[in-house]
Design an enzyme around this catalytic site. Structure first.
Site, PDB file in Angstrom:
ATOM      1  N   GLU A 142       0.853  -1.191   0.000  1.00 53.62           N
ATOM      2  CA  GLU A 142       0.000   0.000   0.000  1.00 53.62           C
ATOM      3  C   GLU A 142       0.888   1.240   0.000  1.00 53.62           C
ATOM      4  OE1 GLU A 142      -2.470   1.584  -0.754  1.00 53.62           O
ATOM      5  OE2 GLU A 142      -4.083   1.320   0.701  1.00 53.62           O
ATOM      6  N   ASP A 143       0.402   2.326  -0.578  1.00 48.12           N
ATOM      7  CA  ASP A 143       1.213   3.551  -0.599  1.00 48.12           C
ATOM      8  C   ASP A 143       1.273   4.185   0.788  1.00 48.12           C
ATOM      9  OD1 ASP A 143      -1.475   4.288  -0.627  1.00 48.12           O
ATOM     10  OD2 ASP A 143      -1.300   5.731  -2.249  1.00 48.12           O
ATOM     11  N   ASP A 157      -3.313   5.911   6.336  1.00 45.92           N
ATOM     12  CA  ASP A 157      -3.660   7.206   6.922  1.00 45.92           C
ATOM     13  C   ASP A 157      -4.635   6.916   8.072  1.00 45.92           C
ATOM     14  OD1 ASP A 157      -3.998   9.968   7.124  1.00 45.92           O
ATOM     15  OD2 ASP A 157      -5.429  10.101   5.503  1.00 45.92           O
ATOM     16  N   PHE A 180      -0.146  16.267   3.821  1.00 49.37           N
ATOM     17  CA  PHE A 180      -0.603  15.575   2.614  1.00 49.37           C
ATOM     18  C   PHE A 180       0.569  15.432   1.655  1.00 49.37           C
ATOM     19  CE2 PHE A 180      -2.778  14.607  -1.275  1.00 49.37           C
ATOM     20  CZ  PHE A 180      -3.730  13.713  -0.832  1.00 49.37           C
ATOM     21  N   ARG A 192       1.775  11.888  -9.450  1.00 50.12           N
ATOM     22  CA  ARG A 192       2.201  10.502  -9.230  1.00 50.12           C
ATOM     23  C   ARG A 192       3.596  10.237  -9.795  1.00 50.12           C
ATOM     24  NH1 ARG A 192      -2.288   7.485  -7.456  1.00 50.12           N
ATOM     25  NH2 ARG A 192      -4.279   8.031  -8.384  1.00 50.12           N
TER      26      ARG A 192
END
Ligand code: IMP
Length: 191
Positions: A102-103, A106, A155, A168
């Site tokens: 997963e990136d 959060d 963020f 990206r």
């Protein structure tokens, strides 16, 4: 460390060399901890596509790759908590040792949903590998087996992570200038 200025609305947090080094270490850790033969690297799209591609090459072991399309964010920087499968796995994972790539974790809502979903497919084991973790935002407590970097509540974009589908392709991980995110959000509310 001196804070970098924002360039094109993004401030470098981890440069390409730092990311490369961390990813190769995680690759070695996954390889040494992987039980059995059937290792599946399960990349969660779209945010982990670059991380997963580099990670796969850093694991000196045979493995299968698969991709799961999930979407949990609309066009804002806040999690909606609503998770949608946009593309399912191409092969069964029953009996396999799965590493979910997963990136970022959060709130943890996406991963909690995904782990419940994967459990119904009867894998032999499931581990979680996240490039980034924002512990201050956690709503669900997720056990992360491999984490690239722990970050504060900012963020981030780049190296696969987006804001409104942009950024990206940045080769580094950077913080998005909050003023930029706000301006776009206001534009969208107004239509
Ligand atoms: P969670 O469900 O709140 O843990 O959110 C997980 C997903 O939200 C991630 O897979 C990302 O796609 C997205 N996300 C959360 N934080 C960020 C961020 O800082 N930058 C880009 N995407 C993020």
């Amino acid at each position: 460390m001196r804070e970098q200025p924002y360039d094109q609305g993004v401030r470098v947090l981890f440069d390409a060399a730092a990311v490369r080094e961390r990813v190769s270490q995680i690759g070695r850790d996954i390889a040494s901890g992987a039980p059995g033969d059937d290792l599946v690297l399960l990349a969660v799209l779209k945010g982990s596509f670059i991380f997963a591609a580099d990670l796969a090459r850093a694991i000196p072991k045979p493995l299968r790759m698969d991709f799961l399309g999930l979407s949990s964010y609309g066009r804002e920087t806040e999690s909606s908590g609503i998770v949608k499968i946009t593309q399912d796995l191409s092969q069964p994972i029953e009996g396999a040792h799965v590493v979910v790539v997963e990136d970022i974790i959060d709130t943890g809502l996406t991963m909690a949903y995904l782990l419940d979903n994967l459990a119904t497919r009867k894998p032999a084991s499931v581990k979680v590998c996240a490039l980034l973790e924002k512990p201050s935002r956690a709503i669900r407590n997720i056990r992360i087996d491999h984490v690239g970097f722990v970050i504060s509540d900012e963020f981030v974009v780049g190296y696969g992570l987006d804001y409104d589908e942009r950024y990206r392709n940045l080769p580094y991980i950077g913080v998005l200038d909050p003023r930029r995110a706000r301006r776009r959000a206001v534009r969208e509310i107004r239509g």
